[in-house]
Design an enzyme around this catalytic site. Structure first.
Site, PDB file in Angstrom:
ATOM      1  N   ALA A   5       0.835  -1.200   0.000  1.00 52.07           N
ATOM      2  CA  ALA A   5       0.000   0.000   0.000  1.00 52.07           C
ATOM      3  C   ALA A   5       0.870   1.251   0.000  1.00 52.07           C
ATOM      4  O   ALA A   5       2.064   1.194   0.268  1.00 52.07           O
ATOM      5  CB  ALA A   5      -0.903  -0.002   1.224  1.00 52.07           C
ATOM      6  N   CYS A   6       0.253   2.379  -0.294  1.00 50.44           N
ATOM      7  CA  CYS A   6       0.959   3.658  -0.281  1.00 50.44           C
ATOM      8  C   CYS A   6       1.561   3.911   1.107  1.00 50.44           C
ATOM      9  O   CYS A   6       0.928   3.569   2.084  1.00 50.44           O
ATOM     10  CB  CYS A   6      -0.006   4.793  -0.619  1.00 50.44           C
ATOM     11  SG  CYS A   6      -0.452   4.806  -2.351  1.00 50.44           S
ATOM     12  N   PRO A   7       2.718   4.533   1.158  1.00 49.13           N
ATOM     13  CA  PRO A   7       3.530   5.058   0.057  1.00 49.13           C
ATOM     14  C   PRO A   7       4.615   4.093  -0.413  1.00 49.13           C
ATOM     15  O   PRO A   7       5.534   4.493  -1.119  1.00 49.13           O
ATOM     16  CB  PRO A   7       4.179   6.280   0.708  1.00 49.13           C
ATOM     17  CG  PRO A   7       4.422   5.833   2.127  1.00 49.13           C
ATOM     18  CD  PRO A   7       3.333   4.863   2.470  1.00 49.13           C
ATOM     19  N   CYS A  40      -4.298   3.594  -5.608  1.00 44.68           N
ATOM     20  CA  CYS A  40      -3.760   4.948  -5.429  1.00 44.68           C
ATOM     21  C   CYS A  40      -2.298   5.022  -5.856  1.00 44.68           C
ATOM     22  O   CYS A  40      -1.809   6.090  -6.203  1.00 44.68           O
ATOM     23  CB  CYS A  40      -4.022   5.504  -4.030  1.00 44.68           C
ATOM     24  SG  CYS A  40      -2.754   5.288  -2.827  1.00 44.68           S
TER      25      CYS A  40
END
Lengths: 178, 75
Positions: B12-14, B41
């Site tokens: 997942a981000c980042p 994202c």
């Protein structure tokens, strides 16, 4: 022409909306929420209710806790997932997110990559939950609704959420990203 | 003109963005990096960053909720 291949379908359901579109929709919906329910949008206070209901199922008495001395919170103890506004809102978020990902054909069950990822997620979740309670809200209730209602606590929250995110990303890079 | 792959599936981000930035530093001009992601994202912030730096970027949807971002190191 088939619906899925139409450029409008792609624009609305598949591509990410612009920040402007999102901001205007969020502002409009939150205003509607205040008008209908009398309170700004919030997420995590409801989690405390869910936790209390689960404890009550096992016979625990939480009505003496400091948190439940507040009238709004003590009222929630007698409610259920279907009669509590915040619960219905949270279920709406989950169902809405599922619907959005299905409409975009982007649903996927992701694999856990490593035990480190699991620990980071669990630790992060616990810290966020605890933080949201002692800050009287999360980035929705305290930040988004707080600033929108011109409350100072929203701005104080903003400063510390950026500090926290900065420290958090340093920790992430240092300990959890190898 | 080598081609490299970076597996960011499940991240997942980042994390995908940071991993991509680190990997791009090691590449030579003309090389291509293919970043595999399944986090929508990252599909926004990884190409956004690469285009800002001036690299050539292409995104391919390889499966439901899975993408490959092609980044060519142009300079």
């Amino acid at each position: 022409m088939n619906l899925i291949n139409s450029p409008w379908y792609k624009r609305i359901f598949k591509d990410a909306w612009s920040y402007w579109t999102g901001a205007i929709l969020l502002a409009t919906l939150n205003t509607a929420m205040v008008a209908i329910s009398g309170k700004g949008w919030g997420v995590t206070t409801t989690f405390a209710y869910w936790g209390a209901w689960i404890l009550q199922l096992f016979g625990a008495d939480v009505s003496g806790w400091n948190f439940f001395q507040l009238e709004a919170n003590s009222k929630a103890l007698g409610q259920s997932v279907f009669t509590n506004t915040g619960s219905v809102q949270n279920i709406g978020i989950i169902v809405g997110a599922l619907l959005a990902t299905l409409l975009a054909s982007q649903f996927k069950i992701k694999k856990l990559k490593s035990y480190k990822q699991f620990i980071a997620a669990a630790l992060g979740g616990l810290l966020m939950g605890y933080g949201a309670r002692i800050a009287f809200g999360c980035n929705i209730g305290a930040f988004f609704s707080g600033i929108a209602s011109m409350s100072v606590h929203g701005w104080v929250y903003a400063i510390f959420i950026f500090l926290g995110a900065w420290i958090g990303s340093k920790l992430l890079v240092r300990y959890f990203m190898t | 003109m080598a081609e490299y792959r970076l597996d960011c599936l499940g991240e997942a981000c980042p994390v995908p963005l940071i991993k991509t930035q680190k990997k791009m530093e090691q590449l030579k001009v003309g090389d291509t990096l293919i970043v595999e992601i399944d986090h929508s994202c990252a599909m926004k912030n990884v190409p956004e960053w690469a285009r800002k730096v001036g690299y050539n970027v292409e995104i391919e949807e390889v499966d439901d909720g899975e993408w490959e971002i092609y980044i060519e190191k142009t300079k």
